[in-house]
Design an enzyme around this catalytic site. Structure first.
Site, PDB file in Angstrom:
ATOM      1  N   HIS A   1      46.588  33.017  54.723  1.00 45.86           N
ATOM      2  CA  HIS A   1      45.886  33.357  53.475  1.00 45.86           C
ATOM      3  C   HIS A   1      44.494  33.940  53.776  1.00 45.86           C
ATOM      4  CE1 HIS A   1      45.301  32.302  48.946  1.00 45.86           C
ATOM      5  NE2 HIS A   1      44.594  33.372  49.291  1.00 45.86           N
TER       6      HIS A   1
ATOM      7  N   ARG B   1      50.059  35.547  45.622  1.00 42.44           N
ATOM      8  CA  ARG B   1      49.944  34.087  45.617  1.00 42.44           C
ATOM      9  C   ARG B   1      51.272  33.498  46.080  1.00 42.44           C
ATOM     10  NH1 ARG B   1      45.304  34.182  45.886  1.00 42.44           N
ATOM     11  NH2 ARG B   1      43.742  33.301  44.505  1.00 42.44           N
TER      12      ARG B   1
HETATM   13  P1  NDP Z   1      43.814  42.174  38.555  1.00 43.03           P
HETATM   14  O1  NDP Z   1      43.701  41.144  37.511  1.00 43.03           O
HETATM   15  O2  NDP Z   1      42.830  43.279  38.609  1.00 43.03           O
HETATM   16  O3  NDP Z   1      45.288  42.851  38.511  1.00 43.03           O
HETATM   17  C1  NDP Z   1      46.442  42.130  38.272  1.00 43.03           C
HETATM   18  C2  NDP Z   1      47.587  43.109  38.130  1.00 43.03           C
HETATM   19  O4  NDP Z   1      48.813  42.377  38.005  1.00 43.03           O
HETATM   20  C3  NDP Z   1      47.465  43.995  36.887  1.00 43.03           C
HETATM   21  O5  NDP Z   1      47.891  45.297  37.156  1.00 43.03           O
HETATM   22  C4  NDP Z   1      48.412  43.310  35.907  1.00 43.03           C
HETATM   23  O6  NDP Z   1      48.963  44.172  34.934  1.00 43.03           O
HETATM   24  C5  NDP Z   1      49.496  42.845  36.855  1.00 43.03           C
HETATM   25  N1  NDP Z   1      50.280  41.764  36.239  1.00 43.03           N
HETATM   26  C6  NDP Z   1      49.873  40.543  35.836  1.00 43.03           C
HETATM   27  N2  NDP Z   1      50.877  39.862  35.282  1.00 43.03           N
HETATM   28  C7  NDP Z   1      51.956  40.683  35.326  1.00 43.03           C
HETATM   29  C8  NDP Z   1      53.292  40.559  34.896  1.00 43.03           C
HETATM   30  N3  NDP Z   1      53.739  39.449  34.273  1.00 43.03           N
HETATM   31  N4  NDP Z   1      54.132  41.595  35.082  1.00 43.03           N
HETATM   32  C9  NDP Z   1      53.696  42.736  35.680  1.00 43.03           C
HETATM   33  N5  NDP Z   1      52.426  42.921  36.126  1.00 43.03           N
HETATM   34  C10 NDP Z   1      51.567  41.897  35.937  1.00 43.03           C
HETATM   35  O7  NDP Z   1      43.825  41.374  39.950  1.00 43.03           O
HETATM   36  P2  NDP Z   1      43.353  41.859  41.399  1.00 43.03           P
HETATM   37  O8  NDP Z   1      43.982  43.175  41.675  1.00 43.03           O
HETATM   38  O9  NDP Z   1      41.886  41.731  41.528  1.00 43.03           O
HETATM   39  O10 NDP Z   1      44.013  40.706  42.299  1.00 43.03           O
HETATM   40  C11 NDP Z   1      45.387  40.449  42.247  1.00 43.03           C
HETATM   41  C12 NDP Z   1      45.727  39.142  42.903  1.00 43.03           C
HETATM   42  O11 NDP Z   1      45.641  39.264  44.317  1.00 43.03           O
HETATM   43  C13 NDP Z   1      44.796  37.968  42.588  1.00 43.03           C
HETATM   44  O12 NDP Z   1      45.106  37.372  41.344  1.00 43.03           O
HETATM   45  C14 NDP Z   1      45.062  37.029  43.748  1.00 43.03           C
HETATM   46  O13 NDP Z   1      46.129  36.165  43.420  1.00 43.03           O
HETATM   47  C15 NDP Z   1      45.500  37.960  44.874  1.00 43.03           C
HETATM   48  N6  NDP Z   1      44.511  38.018  45.958  1.00 43.03           N
HETATM   49  C16 NDP Z   1      44.874  37.515  47.180  1.00 43.03           C
HETATM   50  C17 NDP Z   1      44.008  37.566  48.236  1.00 43.03           C
HETATM   51  C18 NDP Z   1      44.425  37.060  49.570  1.00 43.03           C
HETATM   52  O14 NDP Z   1      43.556  36.802  50.415  1.00 43.03           O
HETATM   53  N7  NDP Z   1      45.718  36.910  49.846  1.00 43.03           N
HETATM   54  C19 NDP Z   1      42.655  38.128  48.102  1.00 43.03           C
HETATM   55  C20 NDP Z   1      42.378  38.644  46.780  1.00 43.03           C
HETATM   56  C21 NDP Z   1      43.289  38.586  45.756  1.00 43.03           C
HETATM   57  P3  NDP Z   1      48.023  44.900  33.845  1.00 43.03           P
HETATM   58  O15 NDP Z   1      47.261  45.950  34.640  1.00 43.03           O
HETATM   59  O16 NDP Z   1      48.974  45.487  32.901  1.00 43.03           O
HETATM   60  O17 NDP Z   1      47.119  43.846  33.286  1.00 43.03           O
HETATM   61  C1  OXD Z   2      41.305  35.445  46.190  1.00 39.84           C
HETATM   62  C2  OXD Z   2      41.832  34.940  47.467  1.00 39.84           C
HETATM   63  O1  OXD Z   2      41.965  35.299  45.152  1.00 39.84           O
HETATM   64  O2  OXD Z   2      41.109  35.013  48.484  1.00 39.84           O
HETATM   65  O3  OXD Z   2      40.183  35.996  46.194  1.00 39.84           O
HETATM   66  O4  OXD Z   2      42.982  34.491  47.520  1.00 39.84           O
END
Ligand code: NDP
Ligand code: OXD
Length: 315
Positions: A278, A230
């Site tokens: 994005h 993000r």
């Molecule tokens: P998940 O919720 O499955 O995973 C999030 C990960 O981040 C987990 O491993 C979590 O740790 C870790 N995390 C969260 N907070 C912290 C912190 N404070 N310190 C360390 N690690 C942390 O999300 P997804 O994998 O499905 O997606 C991740 C992100 O990717 C989405 O939230 C979105 O913002 C972004 N995204 C962007 C896209 C784009 O087009 N650019 C498309 C899709 C997603 P833990 O495992 O310990 O909970």
């Molecule tokens: C998502 C994205 O979070 O597209 O799925 O950014």
């Protein structure tokens, strides 16, 4: 039967409506905006970037389906109703983001920007190329997408580590967690991939101080950043500063503090920056719509929604 509302902001709005109507097989699927009468009939809202306060207008709402992985926009709504929220965690989206990550890790690893510049000058020069097995990649966020991307990078031969909030065990991946593990994770990472969600803890995490902790004396010949998490996780001005002082040798950015990225941002013309709008991962409405309807039907049979968002955690 209660109605499903679709409220999607962006170019995929029409596709989502059509795909959800097809998948719902005759069940009523309304498109935002709807009249006062219809607001009362809505039980389920399928949303992407809904306007603040929109969901609070639905007095009989039972659940929210976020049509993307990140829920930061949704959770920022101060009037968000206290109903369960499900989000996308699906192979289609996961694979698309993994493709993006692999493409840009390889772009930096294989010095493609340098060869692009040489092509413009009709210059035929070969540069030294380390093996992937000599290069350390670090993935921030080992969730659904981060873990998949980390495994794919390990499959390409890179030395991969990951960082998450809680401890993780992943075959072939060195793992670190929490504030205590962050510096050690950064110190071994040459190509840093950010796939974290936006939460109060992660906002602004990609700043100059953090980037200066990356490993710059490894085989990759410098440190590189790829942010597909993000925009508000990164401090745009710090990325420019890190590039200009050679803390970073290159950056790929899919997300920004302000989107669309303002035309006067120095990132647009920076020679070491690769920008995408994005689009690292957009789920296909046709692929995902049947899952949405199946989830709603499960919920109506009294089963919990899958891929529930933990509001307290913020993702
Ligand atoms: P998940 O919720 O499955 O995973 C999030 C990960 O981040 C987990 O491993 C979590 O740790 C870790 N995390 C969260 N907070 C912290 C912190 N404070 N310190 C360390 N690690 C942390 O999300 P997804 O994998 O499905 O997606 C991740 C992100 O990717 C989405 O939230 C979105 O913002 C972004 N995204 C962007 C896209 C784009 O087009 N650019 C498309 C899709 C997603 P833990 O495992 O310990 O909970
Ligand atoms: C998502 C994205 O979070 O597209 O799925 O950014």
């Amino acid at each position: 039967m209660s109605a499903i509302l679709v409220a999607v902001d962006g170019p995929q709005a029409g596709d989502w409506l059509a795909a959800l109507r097809d998948a719902a097989k005759g069940r009523e699927v309304l498109a935002w905006p709807v009249g006062a009468e219809d607001l009362r009939r809505v039980s389920f809202a399928c949303v992407w970037l809904p306007a603040r306060g929109l969901l609070a207008q639905l007095p009989n709402l039972k659940a929210i389906i976020n049509l993307g992985a990140g829920v930061d926009h949704l959770l920022a709504d101060p009037e968000l109703p206290a109903v369960p929220i499900a989000r996308v965690a699906h192979a289609d989206l996961t694979r698309r983001v993994t493709e993006y990550v692999a493409l840009h890790v390889l772009l930096h690893h294989r010095r493609q920007r340098l060869y692009d510049a040489q092509q413009r000058e009709r210059s035929w020069r070969v540069h030294g190329q380390p093996a992937a097995s000599e290069v350390n990649v670090g993935v921030m966020g080992l969730g659904v997408i981060g873990a998949h991307a980390a495994k794919a990078l390990a499959g390409l031969g890179f030395k991969v580590a990951g960082w998450s909030r809680s401890p993780k065990t992943l075959a072939g991946i060195e793992t670190f967690h929490g504030a205590a593990g962050l510096d050690r994770f950064l110190a071994r990472s040459e190509i840093l991939v950010c796939l974290l969600p936006r939460t109060p803890e992660t906002e602004g995490i990609l700043d100059l101080a953090l980037l200066r902790k990356l490993k710059r004396d490894g085989a990759a010949d410098g440190a590189f950043l790829i942010n597909a998490g993000r925009g508000p996780l990164q401090v745009d001005a710090d990325i420019v500063a890190a590039l200009d002082e050679c803390t970073l040798s290159g950056a790929t950015l899919d997300v920004f503090q302000r989107e669309p990225l303002p035309a006067d941002s120095p990132l647009w013309s920076h020679p070491k920056v690769t920008i995408t709008p994005h689009n690292a991962g957009d789920i296909s409405p046709r692929v995902f719509a049947p899952n949405v309807i199946a989830e709603i039907e499960r919920f109506e049979r009294g089963l919990p929604l899958g891929n529930l968002v933990d509001r307290k955690r913020g993702y």
